[in-house]
Design a protein around this motif. Structure first.
Motif, short mmCIF file in Angstrom:
data_model
loop_
_atom_site.label_atom_id
_atom_site.label_comp_id
_atom_site.label_asym_id
_atom_site.label_seq_id
_atom_site.Cartn_x
_atom_site.Cartn_y
_atom_site.Cartn_z
N THR A 164 -55.44 16.19 -49.88
CA THR A 164 -56.83 16.21 -49.43
C THR A 164 -57.77 16.76 -50.49
O THR A 164 -58.97 16.50 -50.44
CB THR A 164 -56.97 17.04 -48.14
OG1 THR A 164 -56.43 18.35 -48.37
CG2 THR A 164 -56.24 16.38 -46.98
N LEU A 165 -57.25 17.53 -51.47
CA LEU A 165 -58.11 18.13 -52.49
C LEU A 165 -58.02 17.46 -53.86
O LEU A 165 -58.95 17.54 -54.65
CB LEU A 165 -57.81 19.62 -52.64
CG LEU A 165 -57.99 20.47 -51.38
CD1 LEU A 165 -57.58 21.91 -51.64
CD2 LEU A 165 -59.45 20.40 -50.92
N CYS A 166 -56.87 16.83 -54.18
CA CYS A 166 -56.74 16.15 -55.46
C CYS A 166 -55.51 15.27 -55.47
O CYS A 166 -54.68 15.32 -54.56
CB CYS A 166 -56.71 17.14 -56.63
SG CYS A 166 -55.12 17.97 -56.88
N THR A 167 -55.40 14.47 -56.51
CA THR A 167 -54.24 13.64 -56.79
C THR A 167 -53.72 14.04 -58.16
O THR A 167 -54.51 14.21 -59.09
CB THR A 167 -54.62 12.14 -56.79
OG1 THR A 167 -55.07 11.79 -55.48
CG2 THR A 167 -53.45 11.26 -57.18
N CYS A 168 -52.40 14.22 -58.29
CA CYS A 168 -51.86 14.62 -59.59
C CYS A 168 -50.53 13.93 -59.84
O CYS A 168 -49.75 13.70 -58.92
CB CYS A 168 -51.73 16.13 -59.68
SG CYS A 168 -50.72 16.86 -58.38
N ASP A 169 -50.30 13.57 -61.11
CA ASP A 169 -49.07 12.93 -61.54
C ASP A 169 -48.19 13.93 -62.27
O ASP A 169 -48.69 14.78 -63.01
CB ASP A 169 -49.37 11.77 -62.49
CG ASP A 169 -50.06 10.61 -61.81
OD1 ASP A 169 -50.05 10.54 -60.57
OD2 ASP A 169 -50.61 9.75 -62.52
N LEU B 73 -50.84 14.02 -48.24
CA LEU B 73 -51.00 12.83 -47.42
C LEU B 73 -50.04 11.71 -47.78
O LEU B 73 -49.56 10.99 -46.92
CB LEU B 73 -52.44 12.29 -47.57
CG LEU B 73 -53.56 13.27 -47.25
CD1 LEU B 73 -54.89 12.66 -47.61
CD2 LEU B 73 -53.51 13.66 -45.78
N GLN B 74 -49.78 11.55 -49.06
CA GLN B 74 -48.99 10.42 -49.54
C GLN B 74 -48.39 10.78 -50.90
O GLN B 74 -48.89 11.67 -51.58
CB GLN B 74 -49.89 9.18 -49.67
CG GLN B 74 -49.20 7.92 -50.11
CD GLN B 74 -50.16 6.74 -50.21
OE1 GLN B 74 -51.38 6.92 -50.28
NE2 GLN B 74 -49.62 5.55 -50.21
N LEU B 75 -47.34 10.08 -51.29
CA LEU B 75 -46.87 10.20 -52.66
C LEU B 75 -46.37 8.86 -53.15
O LEU B 75 -46.03 7.98 -52.36
CB LEU B 75 -45.81 11.29 -52.82
CG LEU B 75 -44.43 11.16 -52.22
CD1 LEU B 75 -43.54 10.22 -53.02
CD2 LEU B 75 -43.79 12.52 -52.18
N ARG B 76 -46.40 8.70 -54.46
CA ARG B 76 -45.83 7.54 -55.12
C ARG B 76 -44.74 8.06 -56.04
O ARG B 76 -44.95 9.01 -56.77
CB ARG B 76 -46.87 6.77 -55.93
CG ARG B 76 -46.23 5.65 -56.78
CD ARG B 76 -47.25 4.82 -57.49
NE ARG B 76 -47.63 3.77 -56.56
CZ ARG B 76 -48.05 2.57 -56.95
NH1 ARG B 76 -48.16 2.27 -58.23
NH2 ARG B 76 -48.37 1.66 -56.05
#
Length: 125
Positions: A7-12, A43-46
């Motif tokens: 909800t706050l960021c996306t990181c690889d 929420l989700q991951l790849r």
């Protein structure tokens, strides 16, 4: 590799296991990733790999992510191959959380990613 979407960021993050051979058949692997910023509620991951090396594909049963600070835990069921020559021939999976977090706090600085899978040679067992 894993991409954590919160909800706050996306990181690889690249999943490295110094001194170990990850993703072997029947093996449970754990990785520590340290996002630069809090991710928030996951929420989700790849998850994916670059399909390099000998027999690079592996069967992924599930991934569990635990916030080391808050002890929140999310499970992402998969039950699919990440392989160019198995299943649907994809080397990536987009997974959604399969269970509720144990709490709602979200200020972690470190996250543990556990992956449990059949590994590259699970079809041979």
């Amino acid at each position: 590799f894993v991409r954590l979407i919160g909800t706050l960021c996306t990181c690889d993050h690249e999943l490295l296991a110094p001194g170990a051979v990850p993703f072997k058949s029947g093996q449970h692997d754990s990785f520590l990733v340290a996002p630069e910023r809090p991710i928030g509620r996951l929420l989700q991951l790849r998850v994916w790999h670059d399909n390099s090396g000998w027999r690079p594909g592996w069967f992924l049963e599930w991934i569990q992510v635990e916030d080391e600070h808050t002890k929140e835990r999310w499970t992402f069921p998969c039950q699919q191959w990440l392989a160019a020559d198995e299943g649907d021939n994809r080397v990536f999976r987009d997974l959604t959380v399969g269970g509720e977090a144990e709490s709602t706090a979200s200020d972690a600085e470190k996250t543990t990613v556990d992956a449990d899978g059949g590994g590259a040679d699970s079809a041979d067992s």
